[in-house]
Write a protein that holds these residues in place. Sequence first.
Motif, PDB file in Angstrom:
ATOM      1  N   LEU A  50      46.316  38.782  33.935  1.00 54.87           N
ATOM      2  CA  LEU A  50      44.925  38.565  34.325  1.00 54.87           C
ATOM      3  C   LEU A  50      44.737  37.339  35.230  1.00 54.87           C
ATOM      4  CD1 LEU A  50      41.968  39.345  34.242  1.00 54.87           C
ATOM      5  CD2 LEU A  50      41.780  38.150  32.050  1.00 54.87           C
ATOM      6  N   ASP A  75      35.026  50.146  44.824  1.00 59.73           N
ATOM      7  CA  ASP A  75      34.370  49.072  44.079  1.00 59.73           C
ATOM      8  C   ASP A  75      35.139  47.758  44.188  1.00 59.73           C
ATOM      9  OD1 ASP A  75      36.462  50.098  42.572  1.00 59.73           O
ATOM     10  OD2 ASP A  75      35.429  49.889  40.649  1.00 59.73           O
ATOM     11  N   HIS A 117      31.245  37.312  40.959  1.00 60.37           N
ATOM     12  CA  HIS A 117      32.175  38.199  41.664  1.00 60.37           C
ATOM     13  C   HIS A 117      33.558  38.176  41.009  1.00 60.37           C
ATOM     14  CE1 HIS A 117      29.084  38.810  44.569  1.00 60.37           C
ATOM     15  NE2 HIS A 117      29.054  37.526  44.859  1.00 60.37           N
ATOM     16  N   ALA A 119      34.006  37.691  37.835  1.00 59.71           N
ATOM     17  CA  ALA A 119      33.832  38.477  36.614  1.00 59.71           C
ATOM     18  C   ALA A 119      33.904  39.972  36.923  1.00 59.71           C
ATOM     19  CB  ALA A 119      32.501  38.129  35.951  1.00 59.71           C
ATOM     20  N   ASP A 120      33.304  40.389  38.029  1.00 57.20           N
ATOM     21  CA  ASP A 120      33.403  41.794  38.438  1.00 57.20           C
ATOM     22  C   ASP A 120      34.854  42.174  38.719  1.00 57.20           C
ATOM     23  OD1 ASP A 120      30.661  42.072  38.228  1.00 57.20           O
ATOM     24  OD2 ASP A 120      30.305  41.783  40.374  1.00 57.20           O
ATOM     25  N   TRP A 121      35.578  41.271  39.345  1.00 56.39           N
ATOM     26  CA  TRP A 121      36.987  41.518  39.662  1.00 56.39           C
ATOM     27  C   TRP A 121      37.819  41.616  38.379  1.00 56.39           C
ATOM     28  CZ3 TRP A 121      39.593  43.523  43.353  1.00 56.39           C
ATOM     29  CH2 TRP A 121      40.947  43.258  43.543  1.00 56.39           C
ATOM     30  N   ALA A 122      37.532  40.754  37.406  1.00 53.39           N
ATOM     31  CA  ALA A 122      38.229  40.828  36.121  1.00 53.39           C
ATOM     32  C   ALA A 122      37.879  42.131  35.398  1.00 53.39           C
ATOM     33  CB  ALA A 122      37.864  39.629  35.250  1.00 53.39           C
ATOM     34  N   HIS A 123      36.639  42.578  35.530  1.00 57.45           N
ATOM     35  CA  HIS A 123      36.226  43.842  34.907  1.00 57.45           C
ATOM     36  C   HIS A 123      37.011  45.017  35.480  1.00 57.45           C
ATOM     37  CE1 HIS A 123      33.622  47.424  34.545  1.00 57.45           C
ATOM     38  NE2 HIS A 123      33.516  46.985  33.313  1.00 57.45           N
ATOM     39  N   ILE A 124      37.201  45.027  36.782  1.00 58.82           N
ATOM     40  CA  ILE A 124      37.991  46.097  37.424  1.00 58.82           C
ATOM     41  C   ILE A 124      39.404  46.110  36.852  1.00 58.82           C
ATOM     42  CG2 ILE A 124      39.078  46.760  39.610  1.00 58.82           C
ATOM     43  CD1 ILE A 124      36.441  45.834  40.969  1.00 58.82           C
ATOM     44  N   MET A 126      40.413  44.884  33.839  1.00 55.02           N
ATOM     45  CA  MET A 126      40.427  45.231  32.423  1.00 55.02           C
ATOM     46  C   MET A 126      40.133  46.703  32.179  1.00 55.02           C
ATOM     47  SD  MET A 126      41.481  42.629  30.897  1.00 55.02           S
ATOM     48  CE  MET A 126      41.274  43.189  29.223  1.00 55.02           C
ATOM     49  N   GLU A 127      39.230  47.298  32.963  1.00 58.18           N
ATOM     50  CA  GLU A 127      38.908  48.710  32.728  1.00 58.18           C
ATOM     51  C   GLU A 127      40.088  49.621  33.048  1.00 58.18           C
ATOM     52  OE1 GLU A 127      35.584  49.980  35.029  1.00 58.18           O
ATOM     53  OE2 GLU A 127      36.689  49.943  36.917  1.00 58.18           O
ATOM     54  N   SER A 128      40.990  49.178  33.895  1.00 60.31           N
ATOM     55  CA  SER A 128      42.158  50.002  34.195  1.00 60.31           C
ATOM     56  C   SER A 128      43.180  49.992  33.061  1.00 60.31           C
ATOM     57  CB  SER A 128      42.808  49.541  35.496  1.00 60.31           C
ATOM     58  OG  SER A 128      43.351  48.259  35.370  1.00 60.31           O
TER      59      SER A 128
END
Length: 131
Positions: A50, A75, A117, A119-124, A126-128
Amino acid sequence: GVLVLDEVDLLLDPLRSELNWPMGHKRPLDMTEGGEGPKGRHRQGLRNRLPFHLLDAIFVASGSPLTGPYADRADAQGVLAALTRQVEVGRSSLKLQVVPHLIVISKEFYRQSLLPHLADWAHIFMESYLD
């Protein structure tokens, strides 16, 4: 997070410090084990992956090519484009320094403009790795 260690000689003394003689049951660190399920082995070591994923976004926003596997996701490209725009805004408003590398000068700018931004990148990322 930030950890300030004072009196490091006492902290590292094997006869005095709980760092060397931990109390309680041993538990694995968060995000070090993959867990159960078909993606368990794939998730192993996320704790180490991460931070490098987040650094990849910073490098892309600073002009380097993307090294991760998200180049084909719309995204991800949107998040990176927004982060790149904010880095330019920060540079032009003297909230960020870009030479010799990216340095945050204003914590407020970081919290308001860069952190969402990232946080959005970390979300991408983690969701994978979720089942």
